[in-house]
Motif scaffolding. Structure first.
Motif, PDB file in Angstrom:
ATOM      1  N   SER A 198      10.168  -1.769   7.141  1.00 47.04           N
ATOM      2  CA  SER A 198       9.679  -3.041   6.979  1.00 47.04           C
ATOM      3  C   SER A 198       8.635  -3.218   8.265  1.00 47.04           C
ATOM      4  N   CYS A 199       8.532  -2.658   9.222  1.00 42.68           N
ATOM      5  CA  CYS A 199       7.615  -2.622  10.346  1.00 42.68           C
ATOM      6  C   CYS A 199       7.636  -3.997  10.957  1.00 42.68           C
ATOM      7  N   VAL A 200       8.275  -4.981  10.505  1.00 41.28           N
ATOM      8  CA  VAL A 200       8.480  -6.347  10.972  1.00 41.28           C
ATOM      9  C   VAL A 200       9.760  -6.803  10.983  1.00 41.28           C
ATOM     10  N   ARG A 201      10.293  -7.560  11.911  1.00 39.59           N
ATOM     11  CA  ARG A 201      11.657  -8.093  12.079  1.00 39.59           C
ATOM     12  C   ARG A 201      11.487  -9.584  11.443  1.00 39.59           C
ATOM     13  N   GLY A 202      12.318  -9.916  10.529  1.00 39.68           N
ATOM     14  CA  GLY A 202      12.402 -10.930   9.800  1.00 39.68           C
ATOM     15  C   GLY A 202      13.384 -10.957   8.551  1.00 39.68           C
ATOM     16  N   ARG A 203      12.957 -12.165   7.842  1.00 35.51           N
ATOM     17  CA  ARG A 203      13.807 -12.354   6.778  1.00 35.51           C
ATOM     18  C   ARG A 203      13.152 -11.766   5.317  1.00 35.51           C
ATOM     19  N   LEU A 204      13.757 -10.871   4.350  1.00 32.65           N
ATOM     20  CA  LEU A 204      13.155 -10.536   3.436  1.00 32.65           C
ATOM     21  C   LEU A 204      12.929 -11.527   2.241  1.00 32.65           C
ATOM     22  N   MET A 205      11.725 -11.977   2.117  1.00 34.05           N
ATOM     23  CA  MET A 205      11.465 -13.231   0.976  1.00 34.05           C
ATOM     24  C   MET A 205      11.369 -12.605  -0.498  1.00 34.05           C
ATOM     25  N   GLU A 206      10.776 -11.395  -0.614  1.00 38.42           N
ATOM     26  CA  GLU A 206      10.861 -10.892  -1.852  1.00 38.42           C
ATOM     27  C   GLU A 206      10.386  -9.205  -2.081  1.00 38.42           C
ATOM     28  N   VAL A 207      10.791  -8.633  -3.086  1.00 39.51           N
ATOM     29  CA  VAL A 207      10.499  -7.298  -3.143  1.00 39.51           C
ATOM     30  C   VAL A 207       9.305  -7.426  -4.469  1.00 39.51           C
ATOM     31  N   ASN A 208       8.722  -6.445  -4.334  1.00 35.07           N
ATOM     32  CA  ASN A 208       7.689  -6.333  -5.657  1.00 35.07           C
ATOM     33  C   ASN A 208       8.293  -5.528  -6.808  1.00 35.07           C
ATOM     34  N   GLU A 209       8.958  -6.178  -7.692  1.00 30.95           N
ATOM     35  CA  GLU A 209       9.599  -5.500  -8.975  1.00 30.95           C
ATOM     36  C   GLU A 209       8.688  -4.751  -9.898  1.00 30.95           C
ATOM     37  N   ASN A 210       7.566  -5.388  -9.773  1.00 30.41           N
ATOM     38  CA  ASN A 210       6.378  -4.743 -10.779  1.00 30.41           C
ATOM     39  C   ASN A 210       6.080  -3.259 -10.622  1.00 30.41           C
ATOM     40  N   ILE A 211       6.224  -2.631  -9.274  1.00 34.83           N
ATOM     41  CA  ILE A 211       6.035  -1.342  -9.090  1.00 34.83           C
ATOM     42  C   ILE A 211       7.202  -0.423  -9.548  1.00 34.83           C
ATOM     43  N   LEU A 212       8.470  -1.120  -9.924  1.00 34.75           N
ATOM     44  CA  LEU A 212       9.604  -0.327 -10.350  1.00 34.75           C
ATOM     45  C   LEU A 212       8.944   0.188 -11.713  1.00 34.75           C
ATOM     46  N   HIS A 213       8.430  -0.949 -12.514  1.00 33.61           N
ATOM     47  CA  HIS A 213       8.232  -0.521 -13.790  1.00 33.61           C
ATOM     48  C   HIS A 213       6.904   0.136 -14.101  1.00 33.61           C
ATOM     49  N   LYS A 214       5.924  -0.079 -13.225  1.00 27.95           N
ATOM     50  CA  LYS A 214       4.500   0.548 -13.278  1.00 27.95           C
ATOM     51  C   LYS A 214       4.301   1.057 -11.919  1.00 27.95           C
ATOM     52  N   PRO A 215       4.634   2.344 -11.395  1.00 24.28           N
ATOM     53  CA  PRO A 215       4.562   2.695 -10.071  1.00 24.28           C
ATOM     54  C   PRO A 215       2.998   2.823  -9.871  1.00 24.28           C
ATOM     55  N   SER A 216       2.168   3.391 -10.765  1.00 21.04           N
ATOM     56  CA  SER A 216       0.721   3.440 -10.469  1.00 21.04           C
ATOM     57  C   SER A 216       0.009   2.323  -9.882  1.00 21.04           C
ATOM     58  N   ILE A 217       0.470   1.036  -9.951  1.00 20.65           N
ATOM     59  CA  ILE A 217      -0.062   0.013  -9.061  1.00 20.65           C
ATOM     60  C   ILE A 217      -0.033  -0.017  -7.715  1.00 20.65           C
ATOM     61  N   LEU A 218       0.922   0.873  -7.267  1.00 17.83           N
ATOM     62  CA  LEU A 218       1.420   0.919  -6.047  1.00 17.83           C
ATOM     63  C   LEU A 218       0.075   1.937  -5.404  1.00 17.83           C
ATOM     64  N   GLN A 219      -0.695   2.775  -6.266  1.00 15.60           N
ATOM     65  CA  GLN A 219      -1.732   3.552  -5.754  1.00 15.60           C
ATOM     66  C   GLN A 219      -3.202   2.838  -6.247  1.00 15.60           C
ATOM     67  N   GLU A 220      -2.993   2.249  -7.345  1.00 19.46           N
ATOM     68  CA  GLU A 220      -4.327   1.406  -7.753  1.00 19.46           C
ATOM     69  C   GLU A 220      -4.723   0.373  -6.910  1.00 19.46           C
ATOM     70  N   LYS A 221      -3.799  -0.608  -6.555  1.00 20.31           N
ATOM     71  CA  LYS A 221      -3.906  -1.832  -6.065  1.00 20.31           C
ATOM     72  C   LYS A 221      -3.241  -1.903  -4.982  1.00 20.31           C
ATOM     73  N   PRO A 222      -3.035  -0.904  -3.840  1.00 17.91           N
ATOM     74  CA  PRO A 222      -1.771  -1.094  -2.891  1.00 17.91           C
ATOM     75  C   PRO A 222      -1.989  -2.428  -1.810  1.00 17.91           C
ATOM     76  N   SER A 223      -3.315  -3.076  -1.617  1.00 22.19           N
ATOM     77  CA  SER A 223      -3.164  -4.224  -0.754  1.00 22.19           C
ATOM     78  C   SER A 223      -2.955  -5.416  -1.723  1.00 22.19           C
ATOM     79  N   THR A 224      -2.766  -5.494  -2.796  1.00 25.76           N
ATOM     80  CA  THR A 224      -2.693  -6.802  -3.846  1.00 25.76           C
ATOM     81  C   THR A 224      -1.560  -6.493  -4.687  1.00 25.76           C
ATOM     82  N   GLU A 225      -1.706  -6.266  -5.918  1.00 25.22           N
ATOM     83  CA  GLU A 225      -0.531  -6.061  -6.723  1.00 25.22           C
ATOM     84  C   GLU A 225       0.487  -5.086  -6.404  1.00 25.22           C
TER      85      GLU A 225
END
Length: 172
Positions: free
Chosen positions: A104-131
């Motif tokens: 996490s690197c941050v203390r706080g409440r988890l608002m959401e996780v990006n479920e899109n990267i589960l189905h299309k892991p390549s977006i983690l590499q293609e657009k790491p700071s956005t989608e």
């Protein structure tokens, strides 16, 4: 590359260097002016640098804990999982057998996780700071200003990366 424009609501880009003592496994924290933090991979993370193929991503942290079970509701964000700085958010499994735990690197409440990267892991590499972001965390109001004290600014981070490159080329 992460670009911050003067009119952007994102106040700064901070990086947590060598998370949990693992060299070069840097994470990036983007903090919005409303104090919401988006956790991403820093551009020097091995998953982004070495042409690795992501086999899968899992938000299942342990047998009893899945970040996918995080259900947030209402004005006071009831039901959100509370995270410490070192709390794992997900695991990235690469085809070469390497496994990376993203914290996490941050203390706080988890608002959401990006479920899109589960189905299309390549977006983690293609657009790491956005989608391809990992998660969104909301720090406590009184802690939101101090979040970045232990993190590097974009400029400091770039200096660290240059030093690493110079150290690597000097030893080879």
């Amino acid at each position: 590359q992460i670009v911050n424009h003067a009119c952007s609501p994102w106040r700064f880009t901070s990086t947590s260097e060598d998370v949990k003592g693992k060299p070069c496994e840097d994470h990036c924290v983007l903090q919005h002016s409303n104090r919401v933090c988006v956790i991403t991979l820093a551009e020097s993370h091995p998953v982004l640098q070495s042409g690795k193929t992501i086999e899968s991503i899992s938000y299942q942290i342990s047998t009893n804990c899945s970040r996918l079970q995080n259900k947030v509701s209402g004005k006071f964000k009831r039901g959100a999982q509370f995270l410490t700085e070192l709390a794992p958010l997900c695991k990235i499994y690469c085809s070469d057998g390497e496994e990376y735990t993203i914290s996490s690197c941050v203390r706080g409440r988890l608002m959401e996780v990006n479920e899109n990267i589960l189905h299309k892991p390549s977006i983690l590499q293609e657009k790491p700071s956005t989608e391809g972001y990992i998660a969104v965390v909301l720090p406590k109001f009184e802690e939101s200003k101090s979040i970045t004290e232990g993190l590097l600014t974009q400029k400091q981070y770039e200096e660290v990366v240059v030093k690493r490159i110079n150290a690597t080329t000097a030893t080879s």
